[in-house]
Design an enzyme around this catalytic site. Structure first.
Site, mmCIF file in Angstrom:
data_model
loop_
_atom_site.group_PDB
_atom_site.id
_atom_site.type_symbol
_atom_site.label_atom_id
_atom_site.label_comp_id
_atom_site.label_asym_id
_atom_site.label_seq_id
_atom_site.Cartn_x
_atom_site.Cartn_y
_atom_site.Cartn_z
ATOM 1 N N CYS A 262 46.738 39.001 43.577
ATOM 2 C CA CYS A 262 46.467 40.113 42.647
ATOM 3 C C CYS A 262 45.790 41.279 43.370
ATOM 4 O O CYS A 262 45.884 42.410 42.949
ATOM 5 C CB CYS A 262 45.565 39.627 41.529
ATOM 6 S SG CYS A 262 43.985 39.028 42.149
ATOM 7 N N LYS B 52 44.095 24.748 31.006
ATOM 8 C CA LYS B 52 45.554 24.756 30.942
ATOM 9 C C LYS B 52 46.048 25.461 32.203
ATOM 10 O O LYS B 52 46.061 26.684 32.284
ATOM 11 C CB LYS B 52 46.001 25.546 29.688
ATOM 12 C CG LYS B 52 47.329 25.110 29.082
ATOM 13 C CD LYS B 52 48.519 25.326 29.984
ATOM 14 C CE LYS B 52 48.838 26.786 30.165
ATOM 15 N NZ LYS B 52 49.935 26.972 31.155
ATOM 16 N N GLU C 239 41.019 38.408 33.937
ATOM 17 C CA GLU C 239 41.335 38.838 35.309
ATOM 18 C C GLU C 239 42.846 39.021 35.348
ATOM 19 O O GLU C 239 43.589 38.036 35.325
ATOM 20 C CB GLU C 239 40.889 37.772 36.298
ATOM 21 C CG GLU C 239 39.396 37.519 36.318
ATOM 22 C CD GLU C 239 38.602 38.695 36.878
ATOM 23 O OE1 GLU C 239 37.380 38.661 36.811
ATOM 24 O OE2 GLU C 239 39.248 39.643 37.394
HETATM 25 N N1 LIG Z 1 42.812 39.674 38.536
HETATM 26 C C1 LIG Z 1 42.870 38.501 39.125
HETATM 27 O O1 LIG Z 1 41.855 37.945 39.607
HETATM 28 C C2 LIG Z 1 44.190 37.790 39.218
HETATM 29 C C3 LIG Z 1 44.262 36.662 40.029
HETATM 30 C C4 LIG Z 1 45.508 36.012 40.142
HETATM 31 C C5 LIG Z 1 46.629 36.468 39.456
HETATM 32 N N2 LIG Z 1 46.510 37.554 38.662
HETATM 33 C C6 LIG Z 1 47.681 38.061 37.943
HETATM 34 O O2 LIG Z 1 48.403 36.955 37.368
HETATM 35 C C7 LIG Z 1 49.809 37.250 37.373
HETATM 36 C C8 LIG Z 1 50.563 36.112 38.031
HETATM 37 O O3 LIG Z 1 50.177 34.895 37.411
HETATM 38 P P1 LIG Z 1 51.072 34.224 36.267
HETATM 39 O O4 LIG Z 1 52.503 34.589 36.448
HETATM 40 O O5 LIG Z 1 50.684 32.791 36.181
HETATM 41 O O6 LIG Z 1 50.546 34.978 34.956
HETATM 42 P P2 LIG Z 1 50.992 34.636 33.461
HETATM 43 O O7 LIG Z 1 50.268 35.598 32.612
HETATM 44 O O8 LIG Z 1 52.450 34.517 33.342
HETATM 45 O O9 LIG Z 1 50.396 33.140 33.194
HETATM 46 C C9 LIG Z 1 49.041 32.863 33.438
HETATM 47 C C10 LIG Z 1 48.646 31.645 32.610
HETATM 48 O O10 LIG Z 1 48.710 32.008 31.238
HETATM 49 C C11 LIG Z 1 49.460 31.040 30.514
HETATM 50 N N3 LIG Z 1 50.028 31.701 29.355
HETATM 51 C C12 LIG Z 1 51.153 32.449 29.305
HETATM 52 N N4 LIG Z 1 51.342 32.919 28.046
HETATM 53 C C13 LIG Z 1 50.297 32.459 27.289
HETATM 54 C C14 LIG Z 1 49.924 32.562 25.925
HETATM 55 N N5 LIG Z 1 50.653 33.256 25.051
HETATM 56 N N6 LIG Z 1 48.786 31.928 25.495
HETATM 57 C C15 LIG Z 1 48.035 31.217 26.374
HETATM 58 N N7 LIG Z 1 48.337 31.057 27.678
HETATM 59 C C16 LIG Z 1 49.459 31.679 28.126
HETATM 60 C C17 LIG Z 1 50.462 30.548 31.525
HETATM 61 O O11 LIG Z 1 51.002 29.303 31.138
HETATM 62 C C18 LIG Z 1 49.597 30.451 32.778
HETATM 63 O O12 LIG Z 1 48.842 29.255 32.757
HETATM 64 C C19 LIG Z 1 49.954 38.563 38.141
HETATM 65 O O13 LIG Z 1 50.029 39.631 37.219
HETATM 66 C C20 LIG Z 1 48.647 38.679 38.916
HETATM 67 O O14 LIG Z 1 48.280 40.012 39.194
HETATM 68 C C21 LIG Z 1 45.323 38.247 38.536
HETATM 69 O O1 LIG Z 2 45.281 36.679 43.318
HETATM 70 C C1 LIG Z 2 44.101 36.992 43.075
HETATM 71 C C2 LIG Z 2 42.992 36.512 43.822
HETATM 72 C C3 LIG Z 2 41.789 36.318 43.247
HETATM 73 C C4 LIG Z 2 40.705 35.878 44.055
HETATM 74 C C5 LIG Z 2 39.507 35.515 43.523
HETATM 75 O O2 LIG Z 2 39.292 35.450 42.208
HETATM 76 C C6 LIG Z 2 38.384 35.131 44.384
HETATM 77 O O3 LIG Z 2 38.476 35.258 45.641
HETATM 78 O O4 LIG Z 2 37.352 34.713 43.827
#
Ligand SMILES: NC(=O)c1ccc[n+]([C@@H]2O[C@H](COP(=O)([O-])OP(=O)(O)OC[C@H]3O[C@@H](n4cnc5c(N)ncnc54)[C@H](O)[C@@H]3O)[C@@H](O)[C@H]2O)c1
Ligand SMILES: O=C/C=C/C=C(\O)C(=O)O
Length: 494
Positions: free
Chosen positions: A296, A186, A262
């Site tokens: 992130c 998804k 993550e």
């Molecule tokens: N740690 C990492 O590797 C990493 C990498 C990239 C982004 N992020 C984090 O992600 C965030 C930005 O991404 P975002 O705005 O897409 O995050 P988000 O949590 O809003 O959404 C992420 C995904 O989860 C889905 N989702 C939302 N609510 C849900 C639910 N109740 N059940 C199932 N799925 C659900 C969304 O549709 C989307 O596909 C930031 O906080 C960023 O730090 C972390």
């Molecule tokens: O925004 C977050 C970036 C994540 C990066 C990775 O998970 C990667 O480089 O494998």
């Protein structure tokens, strides 16, 4: 743009059991360009029936050709997936920049190449990473042989975010398929295109139907929530906001499904007075502003040793003010827009809050004056703040935009304390030419990823993930294989 891609980007469909389908919900939502604010196309929203069909196809595929395919053949097919992504590089590039508005240079050097690499690395690892074996002494003197056998977990739910759509989705699908699982993905509602395009690649390469499935939609009361609650899903891998991860974990608890999380970060950069200033400036410009700050691992907090504080602030300001905001295709563009108007409102609210909390605006803090054709886009100025107290919300909360706060420190101990004073624990970037100090400091920062004199330098064999509120578990290398496998210990009496 290839004709087929044009049609495809105008109507993103689900990919279930090897076929593209609009599903039965009759519900669609608009895909909006972050660059112009104009409609790119529509996306079909999947609800429970689409999720049921996808999970059913994924489970059936486990017991079909995929389930009994020799590992070497599976690995070869995944290499073929990577090769096909590279053959259709321009299509993936076009789709990714349509969805995200990120600079073409960034997507072509990071996002798309990693889409292919994430299949190759795990296709190779799964063939070469051993399990374990122990000889047990027994009273009769003949002993017993113990050995581990890795088996697929089953049907994996993959929930991915919008900031690095292809990279982060394939970072999960690669190891999941390499380990013999099947997946239902998804993707974020903000960025449906490259995940959908991957369905075409799976068919071209001959991945058996049902192995890779895509259902579009939102989280709550939509595809995301139905997928993570589905009883026939064996494990869930999620990348996104911490608060979303908490909700998904509650869903996973029913049926004791394992989760890989993550999540968010509020990462610190630490610049010592003995840093190579050019490297530290170049690295901080990337870690705070690359991908419009929507990474992130980015450093939203920068701590600089006092003797070089003024010079560092002045040089970072200079670098930010040289950035060119513009459309993906313009080779001069160094920064694109945020992903959406909604996210822009969030980032702008933090810009306003920072000033209310007493910040000094070193540069930016508002909206850029863009040409008319882009005025509807989600554009914000890259911004540097100083002067906030460590208790300010802008220091504690993840903003996820092109902004950083710079504060001085006087001692190594103080820098470590400042960096660790957060509920998150994802990444840090440490800048010093004294490598003894670098090693000493790096291991004292409570994060999953510590870079020294570098940032986002990635070896895909290494552990990747966050501590504290930044996540659960590790992706990458053997860690990826461990999450996506069930390990059976076989004990044979000799
Ligand atoms: N740690 C990492 O590797 C990493 C990498 C990239 C982004 N992020 C984090 O992600 C965030 C930005 O991404 P975002 O705005 O897409 O995050 P988000 O949590 O809003 O959404 C992420 C995904 O989860 C889905 N989702 C939302 N609510 C849900 C639910 N109740 N059940 C199932 N799925 C659900 C969304 O549709 C989307 O596909 C930031 O906080 C960023 O730090 C972390
Ligand atoms: O925004 C977050 C970036 C994540 C990066 C990775 O998970 C990667 O480089 O494998």
């Amino acid at each position: 743009m290839r004709d087929g891609l044009m049609t495809f980007t105008q109507e993103a469909m689900h990919f279930i059991n090897g076929e593209f389908t609009p599903g039965t919900s009759g519900k669609t939502f608009d895909n909006i360009s972050p660059v112009t604010g104009k409609k790119i196309g529509i996306v079909h929203e999947g609800l429970k029936p689409e999720v049921d069909a996808a999970v059913k196809a994924a489970r059936a595929a486990l017991h079909g050709p995929w389930g009994y395919m020799p590992m070497a053949e599976r690995a070869e097919l995944l290499h073929a997936v990577a090769d096909e992504i590279n053959r259709r590089f321009d299509d993936f590039l076009e789709a990714e920049i349509l969805d995200t508005g990120k600079p073409k240079g960034l997507a072509s050097h990071v996002d798309i190449p990693r889409g292919a690499a994430n299949f190759k690395i795990f296709a190779d690892l799964v063939k070469n990473v051993p399990t374990e074996s122990f000889m047990l002494d027994t009273p009769d003197g003949f002993g017993a042989l113990n050995y581990g056998v890795r088996k697929p977990k089953g049907v994996i739910a993959v929930i991915s975010p919008w900031n690095l759509p292809l990279l982060l989705m394939t970072w999960k699908v690669g190891p999941a398929l390499a380990s013999g699982n099947t997946v239902v993905v998804k993707p974020s509602e903000e960025t449906p295109l490259t995940t959908t395009l991957l369905g075409e690649v799976m068919n071209t390469v001959g991945i058996p139907k049902g192995v890779f499935n895509v259902v579009h939609g939102f989280g709550p009361d939509s595809a995301g929530a139905y997928l993570t609650a589905h009883p026939q899903v064996d494990a869930i891998t999620f990348t996104g906001e911490t608060r979303t991860g908490e909700i998904i974990m509650q869903s996973a608890a029913k049926g004791l499904r394992q989760v890989s999380m993550e999540c968010g970060g509020k990462n610190a950069g630490i610049v010592f007075a003995d840093a190579d200033m050019d490297k530290a400036i170049e690295g901080t410009l990337r870690s705070a502003f690359a991908n419009c700050g929507q990474v992130c691992l980015g450093t939203e907090r920068v701590y600089v040793e006092r003797p070089i504080f003024d010079e560092f602030v002045s040089r970072l300001k200079q670098g930010v003010e040289m950035m060119k905001l513009g459309p993906s295709e313009d080779p001069e563009t160094s920064m694109g827009p945020l992903i959406s108007q909604e996210h822009k409102e969030k980032v702008m609210s933090y810009y306003k809050l920072a000033v209310e909390e007493g910040a000094t605006v070193v540069t930016g803090g508002g909206e850029p004056d863009m040409p008319d054709e882009y005025k509807g886009g989600a554009w914000v100025q890259p911004t540097i703040f100083t002067g906030l107290s460590e208790n300010a919300r802008c220091i504690k909360e993840e903003i996820f935009g092109p902004v950083c706060h710079i504060a001085p420190f006087d001692t190594e101990e103080e820098a470590i304390k400042l960096a660790n004073d957060t509920e998150y624990g994802l990444a840090t970037a440490i800048w010093t030419e004294n490598l003894t100090k670098a090693h000493r400091v790096a291991r004292q920062i409570d994060v999953g990823l510590a870079w020294v004199n570098s940032w986002f330098l990635r070896d895909l064999r290494t552990a990747f993930g966050g501590a504290k509120h930044s996540g659960i578990g590790r992706e990458g290398g053997v860690h990826g294989l461990e999450f996506y496998s069930e390990l059976t210990n076989v004990c044979v009496k000799l």
